[in-house]
Structure formats: C-alpha cells, structure tokens
Motif scaffolding. Structure first.
Motif, PDB file in Angstrom:
ATOM      1  N   LEU A 121       0.819  -1.205   0.000  1.00 42.39           N
ATOM      2  CA  LEU A 121       0.000   0.000   0.000  1.00 42.39           C
ATOM      3  C   LEU A 121       0.853   1.256   0.000  1.00 42.39           C
ATOM      4  N   LYS A 122       0.310   2.316  -0.600  1.00 43.70           N
ATOM      5  CA  LYS A 122       0.945   3.630  -0.484  1.00 43.70           C
ATOM      6  C   LYS A 122       0.131   4.567   0.399  1.00 43.70           C
ATOM      7  N   GLU A 123      -1.130   4.211   0.655  1.00 43.04           N
ATOM      8  CA  GLU A 123      -1.964   4.963   1.595  1.00 43.04           C
ATOM      9  C   GLU A 123      -2.919   4.014   2.298  1.00 43.04           C
ATOM     10  N   ALA A 124      -3.196   4.300   3.566  1.00 44.40           N
ATOM     11  CA  ALA A 124      -4.229   3.605   4.336  1.00 44.40           C
ATOM     12  C   ALA A 124      -4.674   4.554   5.430  1.00 44.40           C
ATOM     13  N   LEU A 125      -5.949   4.844   5.505  1.00 43.61           N
ATOM     14  CA  LEU A 125      -6.439   5.838   6.455  1.00 43.61           C
ATOM     15  C   LEU A 125      -7.905   5.590   6.779  1.00 43.61           C
ATOM     16  N   TRP A 126      -8.306   6.091   7.966  1.00 43.44           N
ATOM     17  CA  TRP A 126      -9.712   6.057   8.367  1.00 43.44           C
ATOM     18  C   TRP A 126     -10.421   7.264   7.759  1.00 43.44           C
ATOM     19  N   VAL A 127     -11.568   7.029   7.124  1.00 38.58           N
ATOM     20  CA  VAL A 127     -12.316   8.101   6.465  1.00 38.58           C
ATOM     21  C   VAL A 127     -13.745   8.101   6.986  1.00 38.58           C
ATOM     22  N   LYS A 128     -14.227   9.273   7.399  1.00 41.58           N
ATOM     23  CA  LYS A 128     -15.602   9.416   7.873  1.00 41.58           C
ATOM     24  C   LYS A 128     -16.601   9.165   6.734  1.00 41.58           C
ATOM     25  N   ARG A 129     -17.802   8.737   7.117  1.00 42.62           N
ATOM     26  CA  ARG A 129     -18.831   8.452   6.112  1.00 42.62           C
ATOM     27  C   ARG A 129     -19.008   9.618   5.143  1.00 42.62           C
ATOM     28  N   GLU A 130     -19.179  10.795   5.711  1.00 38.81           N
ATOM     29  CA  GLU A 130     -19.520  11.946   4.879  1.00 38.81           C
ATOM     30  C   GLU A 130     -18.379  12.378   3.965  1.00 38.81           C
ATOM     31  N   ASP A 131     -17.164  11.894   4.227  1.00 42.23           N
ATOM     32  CA  ASP A 131     -16.004  12.293   3.427  1.00 42.23           C
ATOM     33  C   ASP A 131     -15.641  11.283   2.345  1.00 42.23           C
ATOM     34  N   ILE A 132     -16.374  10.196   2.258  1.00 46.63           N
ATOM     35  CA  ILE A 132     -16.049   9.162   1.271  1.00 46.63           C
ATOM     36  C   ILE A 132     -16.362   9.666  -0.134  1.00 46.63           C
ATOM     37  N   GLN A 133     -15.390   9.495  -1.022  1.00 46.35           N
ATOM     38  CA  GLN A 133     -15.569   9.807  -2.435  1.00 46.35           C
ATOM     39  C   GLN A 133     -15.595   8.499  -3.214  1.00 46.35           C
ATOM     40  N   GLY A 134     -16.621   8.312  -4.027  1.00 45.02           N
ATOM     41  CA  GLY A 134     -16.744   7.069  -4.784  1.00 45.02           C
ATOM     42  C   GLY A 134     -15.764   6.992  -5.931  1.00 45.02           C
ATOM     43  N   GLN A 135     -15.687   5.832  -6.533  1.00 44.74           N
ATOM     44  CA  GLN A 135     -14.856   5.616  -7.706  1.00 44.74           C
ATOM     45  C   GLN A 135     -15.543   6.199  -8.943  1.00 44.74           C
ATOM     46  N   PRO A 136     -14.815   6.332 -10.064  1.00 47.27           N
ATOM     47  CA  PRO A 136     -15.400   6.990 -11.243  1.00 47.27           C
ATOM     48  C   PRO A 136     -16.612   6.281 -11.835  1.00 47.27           C
TER      49      PRO A 136
END
Length: 282
Positions: free
Chosen positions: A244-259
């Motif tokens: 991995l190059k990134e791994a982080l906790w993300v809040k529900r409201e901050d999730i961005q979907g895939q294209p």
C-alpha cells in the motif's frame, strides 16, 4: 455493479453445437485486447453479418439477451472498419458502457483467457480438446479434465465507529481509494482470508466478519466476495508499504466514490457512506 444488468440477461449455458446467426455477437481477441467499436457509453461488438471472411471458426461462449456471443478463432485480423483493439482497462475507462456489453466483455475475456491458457495438458503436455457435455477441456492422452479457472478473492470493509478503512495500492497508478482486498489461500475460509489480509496490509485485527455480496470480475478471472467487519482493539494503522501507499480512516460523509459504479468495492464504500451497511444479527 457490472453484473447487475437487469432487465438484460447473460445466460452462460454450455451449448457446444451452436452456430452464429447474422445478428449474433462476435468477439475478436488479440494478445490482451478485444475488438470494440462505438462511442463512449455506446460500445458495441461486431455482428456475424459484418464479417465477410469465412476463415474463422466460431466458439460459443454464452448468450446476451438471446443473442449468441462467440469467440472468433483464427489468424489475427486487422480491426474491422469502425472498430479498434483495446485492452480491458481501456474498455472500462474509455468505452464506459452500456453495462450489459461491459459485463459481456469481462465474461468473454474470462473464458477466452482460460481457453488460450490451456491448449496443452498440464500433466502430460499433450494437446487438449473441448469436452462434449460440459464446459471443460480434456486431454486425449491421459484423460485429465480442466475446468474454467475461477479465483476466489475477498474485499473487506473495515469499520471503526463512523469511519471506514480506505487504501491505495503501492504498485498501481490509480487515483481513487479502495478497500483492503486479497486472494484466498489454500486451506483458508473466506472469513479467515479477510482477517489475514487486513492484518498483513494494515496491522489491524478485526471481529464480527459478515458477508455482504459477491461479484464475478472476469477480466482477472476472479470471484470477489465482500465482507464488512469491525476493527478489534488498537486502531493504529501499520501499513505494509510493499502493498500500500496509503491507508487511512475516512468518515462516512467524506467518502468519495470511484469513477464508475461497476465494482463491489465501490458499492461497499457508498453503502457505508449512506449508513446502509449490514448490521450484526441480534
């Protein structure tokens, strides 16, 4: 997801004696590419009536909305007028549908790759031939039977309260986030695979592993099974930088979907964003 094509229908019944009619779909494969035409959002494949040459043998794969889908076997051909050879990645990101044709492309590639990888028996090295009564290849010398390759894999939505674990792979040039995922090992259950992959990639323990949905992902011959689970104990991420190059906790409201909305991973991310992930049975 890519396989959710209703009211369209892909029927994978094995029909070894089928012959293409004029409106049936023909798949041309060359190296790691398929021949496609049309504009973005309106991709299409050649139909039998568009092919003037008689030098091809047509191998039945499946049907889509009642039309046969065949693989053209023969010497590689230049693209037909209005068509071009594209990789599966190019087909996904450039052509972008319609969904039923995307699913047909992924499923056709799955079968074509399996046929191409098994011209010879892995036990004795002799040529294989098509089985008469089922989708399989048989060795005429030793009798070994080879079935389509389906690789089980998991994707894990790891929950920490109102956040979910998102990742980016180290060796892929992909700008968007995904979930922890990996392949099932020999002698391992799917649930054990979830726990192991999460631990290996992020150093986190998980509990309450529960099934969500599954998805065929034919361009890499996978059957992907999705699970949600909760982080168990320490929430400090210890990322495997080889994976991995990134791994982080993300809040529900901050999730961005895939294209696009074709992957199980994206659906699981957006399901969590909407607060609709499956809960534990009481």
């Amino acid at each position: 997801m890519i396989h959710e094509i209703s009211p369209h229908r892909l029927n994978n019944e094995f029909l070894p004696n089928a012959e293409p009619w004029k409106d049936d779909i023909i798949i041309f494969a060359q190296n790691d590419m398929l021949m496609v035409g049309g504009e973005p959002g309106n991709m299409r494949f050649p139909k039998r009536q568009e092919i003037r040459s008689n030098r091809f043998v047509y191998q039945y794969l499946f049907s889509l909305d009642g039309h046969g889908v065949y693989h053209a076997i023969g010497n590689h051909t230049a693209p037909l007028p209005g068509f071009a050879y594209k990789t599966m990645r190019e087909i996904r990101w450039q052509m972008q549908g319609p969904r039923e044709y995307m699913y047909a492309a992924y499923t056709a590639w799955h079968l074509i790759s399996w046929y191409e990888d098994n011209h010879f028996c892995g036990r004795c090295g002799h040529p294989t031939s098509y089985a008469a009564k089922e989708r399989a290849l048989e060795c005429d010398n030793c009798g070994h039977v080879i079935y389509p390759r389906i690789i089980p894999a998991v994707v894990a939505g790891v929950i920490n309260g109102d956040s979910i674990l998102l990742t980016k792979y180290a060796k892929r040039n992909v700008p968007f986030y995904a979930l922890v995922a990996g392949f099932t090992e020999i002698g391992e259950t799917l649930e054990e695979c979830v726990a192991r992959e999460v631990m290996e990639e992020t150093g986190l323990k998980v509990r309450n592993i529960r099934y969500y949905k599954s998805q065929p992902w034919g361009n890499v011959q996978d059957l992907i099974v999705g699970f949600y689970c909760e982080v168990d104990g320490d929430t400090t991420i210890q990322m495997d930088r080889d994976e991995l190059k990134e791994a982080l906790w993300v809040k529900r409201e901050d999730i961005q979907g895939q294209p696009d909305d074709w992957s199980l991973t994206n659906q699981m991310m957006m399901t969590f964003k909407a607060g609709q992930e499956p809960q534990l049975s009481k």
